[in-house]
Enzyme design. Structure first.
Site, mmCIF file in Angstrom:
data_model
loop_
_atom_site.group_PDB
_atom_site.id
_atom_site.type_symbol
_atom_site.label_atom_id
_atom_site.label_comp_id
_atom_site.label_asym_id
_atom_site.label_seq_id
_atom_site.Cartn_x
_atom_site.Cartn_y
_atom_site.Cartn_z
ATOM 1 N N SER A 1 -2.044 0.264 9.409
ATOM 2 C CA SER A 1 -1.053 0.671 10.408
ATOM 3 C C SER A 1 0.370 0.330 9.985
ATOM 4 O O SER A 1 1.282 1.137 10.136
ATOM 5 C CB SER A 1 -1.366 0.032 11.763
ATOM 6 O OG SER A 1 -2.466 0.687 12.361
ATOM 7 N N ASN B 1 -9.547 5.874 12.590
ATOM 8 C CA ASN B 1 -10.032 4.508 12.781
ATOM 9 C C ASN B 1 -9.075 3.382 12.417
ATOM 10 O O ASN B 1 -9.306 2.248 12.799
ATOM 11 C CB ASN B 1 -11.310 4.303 11.969
ATOM 12 C CG ASN B 1 -12.406 5.236 12.400
ATOM 13 O OD1 ASN B 1 -12.786 5.257 13.567
ATOM 14 N ND2 ASN B 1 -12.904 6.029 11.474
ATOM 15 N N TYR B 2 -8.031 3.693 11.671
ATOM 16 C CA TYR B 2 -7.185 2.595 11.198
ATOM 17 C C TYR B 2 -5.727 2.659 11.636
ATOM 18 O O TYR B 2 -5.036 1.657 11.604
ATOM 19 C CB TYR B 2 -7.235 2.521 9.667
ATOM 20 C CG TYR B 2 -8.549 2.006 9.168
ATOM 21 C CD1 TYR B 2 -8.847 0.653 9.258
ATOM 22 C CD2 TYR B 2 -9.501 2.855 8.635
ATOM 23 C CE1 TYR B 2 -10.061 0.166 8.818
ATOM 24 C CE2 TYR B 2 -10.726 2.379 8.189
ATOM 25 C CZ TYR B 2 -10.996 1.028 8.286
ATOM 26 O OH TYR B 2 -12.202 0.551 7.848
ATOM 27 N N LEU B 3 -5.262 3.834 11.971
ATOM 28 C CA LEU B 3 -3.844 3.970 12.270
ATOM 29 C C LEU B 3 -3.605 3.933 13.770
ATOM 30 O O LEU B 3 -4.126 4.780 14.510
ATOM 31 C CB LEU B 3 -3.326 5.286 11.695
ATOM 32 C CG LEU B 3 -3.540 5.413 10.189
ATOM 33 C CD1 LEU B 3 -3.102 6.779 9.698
ATOM 34 C CD2 LEU B 3 -2.788 4.310 9.458
#
Length: 630
Positions: free
Chosen positions: A460, A587-589
């Site tokens: 992120s 899923n990650y940002l």
DNA sequence: CCTGAGACTTGGAAGAATTTTG
DNA sequence: CAAAATTCTTCCAAGTCTCAGG
């Protein structure tokens, strides 16, 4: 019940409050729509039948009106996931349909009529005939073993060698069948769609705390042959059909308890409100549980997702301290601490996964940070002009290769030399460390901290930084989107999210190049024509000629823009060849970073998130403004 | 501490649907 | 309008991490 009421009241109130806001938003986005798009829509209007359109419109309205803004509600007490849960149970995979009599299986060149159960399993294999899997020995052996177990004793006596089995006729039958399905008429396809919509409508939703929520996977997995990834020792084994007798139902006590299919019983019905699943069963390959759970757009998933990013944001506040500490620990007298500190450095710097131990022989041989072995790294004191280079080469999750050469701090390098001393290639690099030790340590540094939080945090923060660095507010939307994709790509590379190059890549790249060349040609022609028009105006000075100059100018500008857009597309495509953006995006940002960016630079959110993604990130879209900072 | 069960997130490929192109 | 290309959705495997119980 009390809680529920409160929720409802709140929802109503907030609805009113937001009505104004929504109106404004709508206006804005309407204005932002490109003229091209509106035009398209208009031209469609004529052809399309009115009924359909109306229905669509109403659909859309409902979508915006009925959304449950769970993020505006108070949180439930710890560990309790719901107070009401009602659903229909899973939708079971269709029963096996026997082959027609003229489609035959051959053994040793002679037709052989198989029993129903044996035939069904044969079709699993037959369907995969042109897949690489079926050429692998492990796959073949596992399949044949499991198949023989299900045969009648008579069949067992005949069928003793897979090489003598001829599935080709069965294979052809399924190929033809799928061709036939593709060739169905519009009406027939429509009918099929309606049927599946009906099933979705009936089984695809549940009631959670008074709200209708979409279920993620409401169907049981059909029987078939297990296909692991990479070198999986169990590939080809028979995945058995799930029966109601295998299924545990979870719902609320006072709800309408789902009916098992006729003549069947559930394995168990329980009322556990501390878990989020609606149904579960044990899968026979790895003997692990599978669950039916809610869709990402649901409250249960969304809330957890939001919380995940909040934990990552808390890490931002302490990460400097943690980094200072693990650097100090590189010099610790305790071997255990040193290993922990080096591993954490890898996790932080390279976004490696934690790396739990796995049972040998049960799964493909893959590793993460804590489970790295000596054979997975090479140390180069000097390489390509860099000092202290570590060369990583191992298979990670899903057997995706991680290959990277990294110049590390001297202390890390020395530690690695120490860890590797007197070890065999197959020995653990971090022999005094595992994920539970590491995570216990991390938990002591920050509440809720575990190894995977570093991946979320670094992903992120990288997106945010890259967006800041790459976006040019002067660019048009296409240019800004290229910047966004590049920022996204930087994250995907960090997380090693790879894909195989699409089969059509080369060809589509060529096509694009042809288009670019053609456009260049057009631009040149337009330039010449403009020149000509200008000359003419010079001579005649009349109004008609002047108008012509303007016209040619406009044309040239339009063509140049189109060319620029094509070039951007080509760049984007080339850079994206082997990178998979989906996983990081999903899923990650932290979605609020992207939404803030959209708002700040006037990029419509639909350009970066499709409908499903917007549903998943509804909470973020509603709450993030352009000032959001991760 | 260790182990295994359980629950939940993350992952790319394949298949389906939609859009673009010729 | 059909075929090709692209995008979206589904599928289900494979991770992470926590907790209970010895």
């Amino acid at each position: 019940p009390r809680k529920e009421k409160r929720g409802k009241i709140k929802e109503k109130k907030s609805k009113e409050e937001k009505k104004e806001k929504r109106k404004k938003n709508k206006k804005k986005s309407d204005e932002e729509e490109t003229p091209q798009k509106t035009q398209k829509r208009k031209s469609k209007e004529g052809e399309e039948n009115n009924n359909n359109k109306k229905a669509k419109k109403e659909d859309k309205k409902e979508e915006t009106e009925n959304k449950w803004k769970w993020w505006e509600e108070e949180k439930k007490e710890d560990g309790v996931k719901w107070t009401q849960l009602e659903h229909r149970g899973p939708y079971f995979a269709p029963l096996y349909e026997p082959l027609p009599d003229d489609v035959q299986f051959y053994y040793d060149g002679k037709p052989l009529k198989l029993s129903l159960a044996t035939e069904e399993i044969a079709t699993f294999y037959a369907k995969m005939l042109d897949h690489e899997y079926t050429t692998k020995e492990i796959f073949q052996n596992n399949f044949f073993n499991d198949w023989r177990k299900e045969m009648t004793s008579k069949e067992q006596k005949i069928i003793k060698d897979l090489d003598k089995c001829d599935f080709r006729e069965i294979h052809k039958y399924f190929v033809d069948k799928s061709e036939a399905r593709k060739a169905l008429s519009k009406e027939e396809k429509q009918k099929l769609k309606e049927e599946s919509d009906k099933i979705q409508e009936e089984y695809g939703y549940c009631i959670l705390d008074g709200h209708r929520e979409k279920i993620g996977n409401f169907k049981t997995e059909p029987p078939g042959l297990f296909r692991g990834r990479g070198d999986h020792p169990k590939m080809g084994m028979l995945k058995k059909r799930i029966m109601p007798e295998d299924v545990v139902i979870n719902c609320s006590k006072d709800s309408k308890i789902p009916e098992p299919p006729e003549g069947h019983k559930w394995k168990e019905v329980r009322f556990d409100n501390t878990v989020t699943w609606l149904a579960s069963w044990t899968e026979n390959i790895q003997n692990t549980l599978k669950y039916i759970m809610l869709n990402p757009s649901s409250k249960l998933k969304g809330e957890k997702d939001w919380q995940k990013y909040e934990v990552a944001r808390r890490l931002k506040d302490v990460v400097h301290k943690i980094r200072a500490q693990y650097r100090a620990d590189w010099k610790s007298k305790e071997m255990k601490k040193r290993q922990r500190a080096v591993a954490l450095y890898f996790i932080d710097k390279l976004a490696l996964r934690a790396g739990n131990e796995k049972e040998e022989g049960e799964t493909a041989d893959t590793v993460g940070c804590c489970s790295l072995r000596v054979e997975h790294i090479k140390l180069h004191p000097n390489l390509d002009g860099q000092e202290h280079v570590v060369e990583f080469d191992f298979l990670g999750k899903d057997s995706i290769r991680y290959y990277n050469k990294v110049s590390v701090e001297k202390m890390v390098f020395k530690n690695l030399q120490l860890f590797m001393k007197n070890k065999n290639p197959a020995d653990d690099l971090f022999d005094r460390l595992n994920t539970s030790i590491l995570n216990r340590h991390l938990q002591s540094l920050m509440d809720g901290l575990s190894a995977k939080v570093f991946r979320t945090y670094n992903a992120s923060i990288t997106l945010q930084e890259q967006l800041k660095a790459l976006t040019n507010s002067e660019d048009n939307v296409a240019g800004k989107l290229l910047s966004y994709n590049r920022a996204n790509r930087a994250v995907a590379i960090l997380c090693n999210h790879q894909r195989s190059t699409p089969k059509t890549f080369e060809k589509s790249m060529q096509n694009l190049q042809i288009k670019i060349d053609a456009k260049k040609q057009q631009v040149e022609e337009a330039q010449q024509e403009l020149k000509k028009a200008e000359d003419e105006f010079e001579d005649t000075k009349d109004a008609k000629a002047e108008a012509n100059v303007e016209k040619k100018k406009k044309l040239l500008k339009r063509l140049e823009e189109q060319l620029a857009k094509l070039n951007v597309q080509a760049t984007d495509k080339e850079e994206n060849k082997q990178i998979a953006l989906g996983t990081s995006k999903l899923n990650y940002l932290d979605p609020r970073i992207s939404i803030a960016w959209c708002k700040k630079f006037g990029v419509p959110i639909e350009k970066i998130y499709n409908k499903t993604q917007r549903e998943k990130f509804a909470w973020a879209i509603d709450m993030a403004d352009e000032d959001f900072e991760f």
